[in-house]
Motif scaffolding. Sequence first.
Motif, mmCIF file in Angstrom:
data_model
loop_
_atom_site.group_PDB
_atom_site.id
_atom_site.type_symbol
_atom_site.label_atom_id
_atom_site.label_comp_id
_atom_site.label_asym_id
_atom_site.label_seq_id
_atom_site.Cartn_x
_atom_site.Cartn_y
_atom_site.Cartn_z
ATOM 1 N N LEU A 329 0.842 -1.190 0.000
ATOM 2 C CA LEU A 329 0.000 0.000 0.000
ATOM 3 C C LEU A 329 0.879 1.243 0.000
ATOM 4 C CD1 LEU A 329 -2.562 -0.982 2.810
ATOM 5 C CD2 LEU A 329 -2.767 -1.415 0.355
ATOM 6 N N ILE A 330 0.411 2.297 -0.653
ATOM 7 C CA ILE A 330 1.134 3.559 -0.672
ATOM 8 C C ILE A 330 0.175 4.689 -0.310
ATOM 9 C CG2 ILE A 330 0.780 4.027 -3.141
ATOM 10 C CD1 ILE A 330 3.739 5.028 -3.170
ATOM 11 N N THR A 331 0.678 5.675 0.432
ATOM 12 C CA THR A 331 -0.172 6.781 0.863
ATOM 13 C C THR A 331 0.642 8.065 0.915
ATOM 14 O OG1 THR A 331 -1.808 7.435 2.524
ATOM 15 C CG2 THR A 331 0.218 6.474 3.338
ATOM 16 N N PHE A 332 -0.066 9.182 1.040
ATOM 17 C CA PHE A 332 0.509 10.528 1.035
ATOM 18 C C PHE A 332 0.268 11.132 2.425
ATOM 19 C CE2 PHE A 332 -0.064 15.031 -0.912
ATOM 20 C CZ PHE A 332 1.271 15.344 -0.647
ATOM 21 N N PRO A 333 1.213 11.014 3.336
ATOM 22 C CA PRO A 333 0.968 11.377 4.742
ATOM 23 C C PRO A 333 0.477 12.799 4.960
ATOM 24 C CG PRO A 333 2.984 10.106 4.561
ATOM 25 C CD PRO A 333 2.545 10.406 3.162
ATOM 26 N N GLU A 334 0.967 13.762 4.206
ATOM 27 C CA GLU A 334 0.621 15.161 4.481
ATOM 28 C C GLU A 334 -0.885 15.400 4.458
ATOM 29 O OE1 GLU A 334 2.388 19.392 3.128
ATOM 30 O OE2 GLU A 334 1.199 18.379 1.592
ATOM 31 N N VAL A 335 -1.602 14.731 3.564
ATOM 32 C CA VAL A 335 -3.042 14.981 3.458
ATOM 33 C C VAL A 335 -3.882 13.782 3.893
ATOM 34 C CG1 VAL A 335 -2.725 16.662 1.605
ATOM 35 C CG2 VAL A 335 -3.137 14.268 1.030
ATOM 36 N N GLN A 336 -3.240 12.692 4.298
ATOM 37 C CA GLN A 336 -4.015 11.528 4.708
ATOM 38 C C GLN A 336 -3.706 11.166 6.162
ATOM 39 O OE1 GLN A 336 -2.834 9.296 1.019
ATOM 40 N NE2 GLN A 336 -4.978 8.708 1.070
ATOM 41 N N THR A 337 -2.756 10.304 6.387
ATOM 42 C CA THR A 337 -2.538 9.756 7.727
ATOM 43 C C THR A 337 -2.068 10.782 8.744
ATOM 44 O OG1 THR A 337 -0.316 9.101 7.035
ATOM 45 C CG2 THR A 337 -2.057 7.443 6.875
ATOM 46 N N ALA A 339 -2.686 14.352 8.474
ATOM 47 C CA ALA A 339 -3.325 15.649 8.270
ATOM 48 C C ALA A 339 -3.675 16.329 9.581
ATOM 49 C CB ALA A 339 -4.576 15.481 7.415
ATOM 50 N N ASP A 340 -3.858 15.560 10.659
ATOM 51 C CA ASP A 340 -4.249 16.149 11.941
ATOM 52 C C ASP A 340 -3.076 16.679 12.742
ATOM 53 O OD1 ASP A 340 -7.224 15.879 12.334
ATOM 54 O OD2 ASP A 340 -6.732 13.831 11.748
ATOM 55 N N ILE A 341 -1.867 16.465 12.268
ATOM 56 C CA ILE A 341 -0.710 17.089 12.908
ATOM 57 C C ILE A 341 -0.635 18.539 12.443
ATOM 58 C CG2 ILE A 341 1.824 17.085 12.971
ATOM 59 C CD1 ILE A 341 1.766 14.085 12.924
ATOM 60 N N PRO A 342 -0.431 19.494 13.352
ATOM 61 C CA PRO A 342 -0.376 20.908 12.938
ATOM 62 C C PRO A 342 0.617 21.127 11.803
ATOM 63 C CG PRO A 342 -0.408 20.733 15.326
ATOM 64 C CD PRO A 342 -0.283 19.334 14.799
ATOM 65 N N ALA A 343 0.249 22.011 10.875
ATOM 66 C CA ALA A 343 1.046 22.216 9.666
ATOM 67 C C ALA A 343 2.478 22.626 9.975
ATOM 68 C CB ALA A 343 0.370 23.262 8.778
ATOM 69 N N GLU A 344 2.648 23.475 10.994
ATOM 70 C CA GLU A 344 4.006 23.926 11.311
ATOM 71 C C GLU A 344 4.864 22.778 11.834
ATOM 72 O OE1 GLU A 344 1.352 24.760 14.871
ATOM 73 O OE2 GLU A 344 1.229 24.980 12.695
ATOM 74 N N LEU A 345 4.242 21.847 12.585
ATOM 75 C CA LEU A 345 4.990 20.692 13.079
ATOM 76 C C LEU A 345 5.317 19.750 11.926
ATOM 77 C CD1 LEU A 345 6.219 19.012 15.326
ATOM 78 C CD2 LEU A 345 3.941 18.082 15.815
ATOM 79 N N ARG A 346 4.353 19.529 11.012
ATOM 80 C CA ARG A 346 4.626 18.693 9.842
ATOM 81 C C ARG A 346 5.809 19.243 9.062
ATOM 82 N NH1 ARG A 346 -0.974 18.892 8.611
ATOM 83 N NH2 ARG A 346 -0.455 20.139 6.767
ATOM 84 N N ALA A 347 5.818 20.552 8.859
ATOM 85 C CA ALA A 347 6.891 21.168 8.074
ATOM 86 C C ALA A 347 8.242 20.983 8.765
ATOM 87 C CB ALA A 347 6.597 22.644 7.870
ATOM 88 N N ARG A 348 8.261 21.154 10.091
ATOM 89 C CA ARG A 348 9.528 21.012 10.808
ATOM 90 C C ARG A 348 10.026 19.574 10.782
ATOM 91 N NH1 ARG A 348 10.826 19.757 15.923
ATOM 92 N NH2 ARG A 348 8.708 19.930 16.742
ATOM 93 N N LEU A 349 9.102 18.630 10.840
ATOM 94 C CA LEU A 349 9.491 17.221 10.867
ATOM 95 C C LEU A 349 9.914 16.714 9.490
ATOM 96 C CD1 LEU A 349 6.691 15.748 13.154
ATOM 97 C CD2 LEU A 349 9.062 16.203 13.777
ATOM 98 N N GLY A 350 9.434 17.340 8.448
ATOM 99 C CA GLY A 350 9.728 16.854 7.104
ATOM 100 C C GLY A 350 8.599 16.048 6.495
ATOM 101 N N ILE A 351 7.395 16.162 7.075
ATOM 102 C CA ILE A 351 6.212 15.526 6.479
ATOM 103 C C ILE A 351 5.661 16.544 5.485
ATOM 104 C CG2 ILE A 351 3.978 14.442 6.926
ATOM 105 C CD1 ILE A 351 4.944 13.951 9.801
ATOM 106 N N ASN A 352 6.199 16.493 4.269
ATOM 107 C CA ASN A 352 5.986 17.569 3.310
ATOM 108 C C ASN A 352 5.182 17.106 2.100
ATOM 109 O OD1 ASN A 352 7.855 16.136 1.637
ATOM 110 N ND2 ASN A 352 9.550 17.104 2.748
#
Length: 378
Positions: A329-337, A339-352
């Motif tokens: 299976l393949i997925t796009f974490p930023e908008v799927q699994t 998405a509920d992580i705050p955008a600024e935290l996603r960006a800092r972690l590298g979930i881009n």
Amino acid sequence: MQITTQAVQIGLEWDTRTGSVAIPIYQTATFRHPGLGQSTGFDYTRSGNPTRQALEDGIARLDGGVRGFAYATGMAAITGLLMLFKAGDHIVVTEDLYGGTCRLFNQVFNQFGLSFSYVDTTDLAAVEAAIRPETRALFVETLTNPLLKFADLPALAELSRRRGLLLIADNTFLTPYLMRPLELGADITVYSATKYLAGHNDTLGGLVVTNRPELAERIYFYQNSVGAVLAPQDSWLIIRGMKTLGVRLDRHQENALRIATWLEQHPRISKVHYPGLPQHPDHALMKRQARGFGAMIAFEVDKHALVEQVLLKTGLISFAESLGGVESLITFPEVQTHADIPAELRARLGINNVLLRLSVGIEDADDLIEDLRQALEG
């Protein structure tokens, strides 16, 4: 006894009357009492059911714990553990974790007075700095989702003991076959059994194990009181899946290493996250503490437009959420699994917006590589 043998034997001892090799599905809500004030040990399926009990006993043996608990989903299992805490308590949490867990913490349990701090749990100093007087637990993913970072669990266990904290380890990506957190100092392990333990993308479940009897009593009290327990049919499906855990994970990992190595060489791939690669920053530590590196890969394509192309053009690899089943299976974490992580935290972690997460199945590795090749280059 080796863990592969223990897994195959789950449930085998239950039906002594007929000698059934497969654990029966005790599809009943209630049980007859043999007499007034007497019980067979089972009274009502919310409180206990033989099929579920076989699963709970089995995961406890595999994990080296004193007692196991089966819940309707992995999120229900984590919810059950949060019942151990009260308003005003604080928990330190792995920052790079499943978005649904983040949502549960931030949008559900925050309103009941629990607070959470997110830190890089591979950084021991950062973890210790996040501990407050009201901190009661450390919640870590043994292999993080989706960036596959691996923390030093014995070091975190020593810190937790010294500061009087519970150490809860979400071991979903590795399972007891690859790592047993309780042996490394954790107090509680939790699993989304939906994933590698069940292994066939056909059921939901969550499992918890502890090696502390007093904790087991408290966990059972909340499991029975809240009632988010796993049904007999689903318990049976997870038992069936767990019997082949070892052989499946061996194939999963073999495929993952071949695919990660191939992705590294592809001109359209800018970064590969897989701890089985020697250059992964946690490779050496994981090699010492685990029996393998798992079968999850995260990788970045060289431009955002390629994300949709890969998701829609893969044929063998399904564009779908979840992971750990025999199918890739393949997925796009930023908008799927995630998405509920705050955008600024996603960006800092590298979930881009170029990061994809691949759950490698047990298909032929050459076929999976060809599927990725034509999707990337088509």
